[in-house]
Design a protein around this motif. Sequence first.
Motif, short mmCIF file in Angstrom:
data_model
loop_
_atom_site.label_atom_id
_atom_site.label_comp_id
_atom_site.label_asym_id
_atom_site.label_seq_id
_atom_site.Cartn_x
_atom_site.Cartn_y
_atom_site.Cartn_z
N ARG A 1 27.66 46.92 -23.98
CA ARG A 1 28.04 48.18 -24.64
C ARG A 1 27.79 48.10 -26.14
N LEU B 1 25.17 49.27 -14.04
CA LEU B 1 26.01 49.91 -15.06
C LEU B 1 25.41 49.82 -16.46
N THR B 2 24.77 48.70 -16.76
CA THR B 2 24.37 48.43 -18.14
C THR B 2 22.86 48.37 -18.37
N GLN C 1 38.20 41.39 -25.81
CA GLN C 1 38.47 41.24 -24.38
C GLN C 1 39.97 41.32 -24.10
N MET D 1 35.74 46.43 -14.19
CA MET D 1 34.72 47.47 -14.10
C MET D 1 35.35 48.87 -14.11
N LEU E 1 33.07 38.59 -16.88
CA LEU E 1 32.47 39.89 -16.63
C LEU E 1 32.77 40.85 -17.77
N GLU E 2 34.01 40.87 -18.23
CA GLU E 2 34.37 41.76 -19.33
C GLU E 2 33.56 41.42 -20.58
N ARG F 1 25.84 45.09 -9.66
CA ARG F 1 26.63 46.21 -10.21
C ARG F 1 26.56 46.23 -11.73
N VAL F 2 26.55 45.07 -12.34
CA VAL F 2 26.43 45.00 -13.80
C VAL F 2 25.07 45.54 -14.24
N LEU G 1 30.10 42.97 -20.09
CA LEU G 1 30.13 44.43 -20.16
C LEU G 1 30.34 44.91 -21.60
#
Length: 215
Positions: free
Chosen positions: A174, A133-134, A157, A213, A166-167, A129-130, A170
């Motif tokens: 970004r 998304l990225t 964070q 997420m 995970l954060e 999923r990461v 992500l």
Amino acid sequence: MIDLVLPCLDEAAALPGVLERVPAGVRPIVVDNGSADGSAELAARLGASVVSCAQRGYGAACHAGLSAATAEYVAFCDCDGSLDPADVPRLAAPIIEGRYDLVLGARRTTTLSAWPVHARVANRVLAHRVRSLTGVRIRDLGPLRVARREDLLELGQRDRRSGYPLETVLLAARAGWRIDSVDVHYAPRTGRSKVTGTVRGTLQAVKDMSAVMAR
């Protein structure tokens, strides 16, 4: 110098083995998250810097350790003996050389029992999923990771539970960070896992990460 943040909740059985494997040039910071087994006192006797974190949660302990760190580079590692702190310089090298901004340890099990199937499958799904998304091709959302301290502090964070790693990934993606994965050995932990060792713990971790997420 690299500061190594070791979130700790009742890990007295594992601490001696973990701390004796911390290599030269790496300073262990044990973040006690409310241990009742004397982990904090043991860590101090073994020469580690000890930080107390009253707010329960893996992310809370990680962030308390990051806030207490002073070295240019900061690593995070579980305190249960499943990962080898001796791998930290190898993960830090690409960052020190200026080739990457964040390096993650991609776990490779030494025995089948080291990583329960339900936890391994959940990690694989989240990693996919990461990537979706990225666009960052990570192989693991594992607990061993290294980055520059100032860069990490600037990410902002907010998660203070299991979604913290995970954060971090992500937010780093970004921000345009260069992210890489390096294989590391993953052994059976010392003692009983509080998260991925149980189906309930794994489901809670997935819930925490799904919330990250969604944000």
